[in-house]
Design an enzyme around this catalytic site. Structure first.
Site, PDB file in Angstrom:
ATOM      1  N   ASN A  31     -11.829  14.267   1.639  1.00 53.59           N
ATOM      2  CA  ASN A  31     -11.739  12.807   1.696  1.00 53.59           C
ATOM      3  C   ASN A  31     -11.860  12.137   0.331  1.00 53.59           C
ATOM      4  O   ASN A  31     -11.310  11.053   0.128  1.00 53.59           O
ATOM      5  CB  ASN A  31     -12.842  12.291   2.626  1.00 53.59           C
TER       6      ASN A  31
ATOM      7  N   LEU B 171      -3.700   0.935   5.348  1.00 50.58           N
ATOM      8  CA  LEU B 171      -4.649   0.147   4.555  1.00 50.58           C
ATOM      9  C   LEU B 171      -5.887  -0.114   5.401  1.00 50.58           C
ATOM     10  O   LEU B 171      -5.840  -0.855   6.385  1.00 50.58           O
ATOM     11  CB  LEU B 171      -4.020  -1.172   4.114  1.00 50.58           C
TER      12      LEU B 171
ATOM     13  N   TYR C 183      -1.309   6.626  -7.446  1.00 49.71           N
ATOM     14  CA  TYR C 183      -1.964   6.884  -6.162  1.00 49.71           C
ATOM     15  C   TYR C 183      -0.958   7.385  -5.128  1.00 49.71           C
ATOM     16  O   TYR C 183      -1.208   8.386  -4.439  1.00 49.71           O
ATOM     17  CB  TYR C 183      -2.640   5.608  -5.653  1.00 49.71           C
TER      18      TYR C 183
END
Length: 252
Positions: free
Chosen positions: A88, A188, A156
């Site tokens: 994560n 998002l 990203y």
């Protein structure tokens, strides 16, 4: 409530935010949790222990091979096995949106080190222990952005596209050892970091919600069900797949 009973789960970047949500959910299902983070994970460990779960914190820089090796070793010393790795940890909410030609090369390298090299190094650290038992689940966290080509966050988006490829190739290599490798790709999410990044919220929230079939903000809790599915034996015959959870913005 016991899908993860006695399973040992390492969650990187778990000291706060979405990672902490993952850790709480896994603990609720009976997992023993390793909170692996560069930040102090002891407050979350105390919280998990107050819930009756077993947990430990290991200071971990996922981009550093020695640190990842220590993480896996500490988990084995405490619990004797590693069943699940949730990759994560990532750099995202702290980034400023900018045209790709304005991205500093140092920042590019840092994003790649954490977001791509990190999952690779952490998987390499735990896989020998998983192979020895003939069992494992690796969940790599990507993003809906590679499917959209989201602008102004090229480093990203590129890093999360690499995670998709990494997962697929890794799944091919590890299937014979009883290890499944899948990808969870959120949209998002209103994580602590995103909420604190006013520019990101202002520029992305409205168009992202407009693109969704289910038109609302996404919260960390929206990811709990899919994560538990991938971490548990509910997904035993599934590997190399990507589960996009974003309200129908990306229909993959």
């Amino acid at each position: 409530m016991n899908r993860m009973k006695d399973k040992v789960v390492i969650v990187t970047g778990a000291a706060q935010g979405i990672g902490a949500t993952y850790a709480r959910a896994l603990a609720t299902e009976g997992a023993r949790i390793v909170v692996a983070d560069v930040l102090d994970g002891t407050p979350l460990v105390a919280e998990l222990e107050s819930m009756g779960a077993e947990a430990m914190a290991v200071t971990t820089d996922v981009a550093d091979e020695t640190s990842a090796t220590i993480m896996a070793g500490a988990a084995m010393e405490r619990f004797g096995q590693i069943d699940v790795l949730v990759n994560n940890a990532a750099i995202y909410a702290s980034l400023k949106m900018k045209a790709f030609e304005d991205i500093d090369l140092g920042e590019w390298d840092k994003v790649m080190a954490v977001n791509v090299r990190g999952p690779f190094i952490c998987a390499r650290a735990v896989v020998p222990y998983m192979k020895a038992r003939g069992y494992g689940r690796i969940i790599n966290i990507s993003s809906g952005t590679p499917f959209k080509g989201t602008p102004n966050l090229l480093h990203y988006v590129t890093s999360k596209g690499a995670v998709l490829a990494l997962s697929r190739a890794m799944a091919r290599e590890l299937g014979d050892f009883g290890i499944a490798v899948n990808t969870l790709a959120p949209g998002l999410v209103l994580s602590e970091g995103v909420v604190a990044n006013a520019e990101m919220r202002e520029r992305l929230t409205a168009p992202v919600i407009a693109s969704r079939a289910i038109k609302r903000d996404q919260t960390p809790d929206d990811l709990i069900g899919p994560l538990l599915f991938l971490a548990s034996d509910d997904s035993a015959f599934m590997t190399g797949e990507t589960v996009v959870v974003d309200g129908g913005s990306v229909m993959h």
